[in-house]
Design a protein around this motif. Structure first.
Motif, short mmCIF file in Angstrom:
data_model
loop_
_atom_site.label_atom_id
_atom_site.label_comp_id
_atom_site.label_asym_id
_atom_site.label_seq_id
_atom_site.Cartn_x
_atom_site.Cartn_y
_atom_site.Cartn_z
N PRO A 182 0.92 5.69 -3.63
CA PRO A 182 1.11 7.10 -4.02
C PRO A 182 2.22 7.28 -5.05
O PRO A 182 2.10 8.11 -5.96
N LEU A 183 3.30 6.48 -4.92
CA LEU A 183 4.39 6.57 -5.89
C LEU A 183 3.90 6.10 -7.26
O LEU A 183 4.23 6.70 -8.29
N THR A 191 0.78 7.21 4.17
CA THR A 191 2.01 6.53 3.80
C THR A 191 3.15 6.98 4.70
O THR A 191 3.20 8.13 5.13
N ARG A 192 4.07 6.07 4.94
CA ARG A 192 5.19 6.42 5.80
C ARG A 192 6.32 7.06 5.00
O ARG A 192 7.11 7.79 5.52
N GLY A 193 6.41 6.71 3.72
CA GLY A 193 7.53 7.22 2.95
C GLY A 193 7.21 8.44 2.11
O GLY A 193 7.79 9.50 2.30
N LEU A 194 6.25 8.30 1.21
CA LEU A 194 5.94 9.40 0.30
C LEU A 194 4.96 10.35 0.96
O LEU A 194 3.80 10.02 1.18
N LYS A 195 5.45 11.52 1.29
CA LYS A 195 4.63 12.46 2.05
C LYS A 195 3.94 13.44 1.11
O LYS A 195 4.21 13.47 -0.08
N ARG A 220 4.39 16.49 0.81
CA ARG A 220 5.37 17.37 0.16
C ARG A 220 5.97 16.69 -1.09
O ARG A 220 6.16 17.32 -2.12
N ASP A 221 6.26 15.40 -0.96
CA ASP A 221 6.79 14.66 -2.12
C ASP A 221 5.80 14.67 -3.27
O ASP A 221 6.17 14.85 -4.43
N LEU A 222 4.54 14.45 -2.93
CA LEU A 222 3.51 14.43 -3.97
C LEU A 222 3.39 15.80 -4.64
O LEU A 222 3.27 15.89 -5.86
N GLU A 282 0.83 -1.21 0.00
CA GLU A 282 0.00 0.00 0.00
C GLU A 282 0.86 1.26 0.00
O GLU A 282 0.46 2.29 -0.52
N ARG A 283 2.07 1.16 0.56
CA ARG A 283 2.94 2.34 0.61
C ARG A 283 3.49 2.72 -0.76
O ARG A 283 4.03 3.80 -0.94
N LEU A 335 1.86 8.86 -8.70
CA LEU A 335 2.68 10.01 -9.08
C LEU A 335 3.45 9.74 -10.37
O LEU A 335 3.50 10.59 -11.26
N VAL A 395 16.23 10.47 -2.50
CA VAL A 395 15.28 11.24 -1.70
C VAL A 395 14.41 10.33 -0.83
O VAL A 395 14.11 10.67 0.31
N ARG A 396 13.99 9.22 -1.37
CA ARG A 396 13.08 8.32 -0.64
C ARG A 396 13.56 6.87 -0.70
O ARG A 396 12.89 6.01 -1.27
N GLU A 404 13.61 4.65 1.54
CA GLU A 404 12.75 3.70 2.25
C GLU A 404 11.61 3.21 1.37
O GLU A 404 11.19 2.06 1.45
N ILE A 405 11.13 4.09 0.48
CA ILE A 405 10.08 3.68 -0.45
C ILE A 405 10.67 2.79 -1.54
O ILE A 405 10.11 1.77 -1.92
N LYS A 460 14.52 1.56 5.29
CA LYS A 460 13.76 0.91 6.35
C LYS A 460 12.43 0.45 5.79
O LYS A 460 11.83 1.12 4.99
#
Lengths: 227, 109
Positions: free
Chosen positions: A41-42, B8-12, B14-16, A37-38, A45, A203-204, A206-207, A226
């Motif tokens: 958003p990626l 979400t824990r990673g993509l915040k 601000r990132d979006l 699920e995390r 995007l 930048v990310r 962990e993702i 992580k």
């Protein structure tokens, strides 16, 4: 690379739909079992980013233009099955809202850009990274992105070449023309792919460490990850 | 949008926002600087007198808003479409991820 209505023979169009439908059915099944699920958003995007990127038409050879695909980033970062779904979202909306690609050619467009353009970069990157034990990963990203674009164009050329007499140029003309012109945009795709992936890793991390194909690159970059 | 970012824990958020801003820049470049589309396919088709067409009537053919055929209409359409594609892809991803959670909750493989 979007094929409009009227360029493909009915048989080629049907084959395009059948292959795409099979891949999408498998993609929905596989992604439904694996998508963290995390990553959603990626995924959203990157889909939006490469829809926007496809609006830019770059001059290539002989006064013609071509656009980025984005298949390499989608396939390598999200995994090929989720990447295939992302690209299909783009192609379906482009077809129905903007007449960018015909409805009869939608299967063929998904086959070229959503399957070949996504799976080839992923498979090349994964295989070469494994063979080199994670070394030179950036080079393999670029190679995968370049070949993904060129092979997607070659498959489009094959579909058009097999559509004679609807598309009067046979394979011997359609395939080299598509491959030559898209090798130029393939180079741009390689640069953009490396830039986007390295930015995300930096930048990310962990993702990115949620993506199986990205873990080695995250480790090599030294960024803390992580899960 | 706020909900989707915060969960979400990673993509915040601000990132979006940064990612969508980059996408908006791509749209603007595509509208103002890199708008001319003459693909290999179009050239080949033109040489053989073949005209591509679309069976379905699209609401915004060739990224143009009917009645607003200038670049500003195309720019607004591109920006709105980018947001819409983001939301559609998000919804699709959520639906697929929900299947994973449902399978996990029921103990299915």
């Amino acid at each position: 690379m979007h094929i409009p209505d009227g360029f493909l023979s009915p048989a080629v169009a049907v084959v395009g739909f059948i292959i795409s439908a099979i891949f999408l059915a498998v993609a929905v099944r596989k992604v439904g079992k694996r998508l963290d699920e995390r990553m959603v958003p990626l995924m959203a995007l990157l889909t939006a980013l490469f829809f926007a990127a496809q609006m830019m038409n770059y001059p290539v050879v002989g006064g013609t233009t071509a656009h980025l695909l984005g298949g390499a980033v989608l396939g390598i970062v999200l995994g090929p099955w989720a990447g295939c779904i992302s690209m299909t979202v783009i192609l379906v909306l482009q077809c129905f809202l903007f007449a960018d690609g015909g409805i009869t050619a939608l299967g063929a467009n998904i086959l070229t850009m959503g399957i070949v353009g996504v799976f080839v970069p992923f498979l090349i990157y994964s295989a070469l990274s494994k063979l080199s034990k994670g070394r030179c990963a950036v080079v393999w990203l670029a190679v995968g992105a370049f070949l993904g674009d060129v092979l997607a164009a070659i498959v489009a050329g094959i579909l058009l070449g097999l559509s004679t007499p609807v598309f009067q140029y046979g394979l011997e003309i359609a395939v080299p023309a598509m491959a030559l012109h898209h090798s130029v945009i393939g180079a741009a795709e390689a640069v953009i792919t490396v830039a986007v992936v390295l930015t995300l890793v930096r930048v990310r991390p962990e993702i990115m460490s949620l993506s199986p194909s990205m873990r080695s690159l995250v480790r090599v970059s030294g960024a803390p990850s992580k899960e | 949008m706020r909900d989707m970012a915060n969960k979400t824990r990673g993509l915040k958020r601000r990132d979006l926002a940064i990612g969508l801003a980059v996408a908006f820049i791509f749209v603007a470049l595509g509208v103002f600087l890199l708008s001319e589309s003459l693909e290999t396919l179009d050239v080949q088709a033109e040489e053989m007198g073949l005209v591509g067409y679309n069976i379905l009537a699209s609401p915004f053919p060739e990224y143009v808003v009917p009645g607003f055929e200038d670049v500003w209409g195309t720019l607004l359409l591109g920006l709105a479409s980018t947001v819409m594609i983001f939301m559609v892809a998000y919804a699709v991803g959520k639906l697929l991820a929900a299947r994973l959670q449902a399978d996990g909750a029921t103990g299915a493989s």
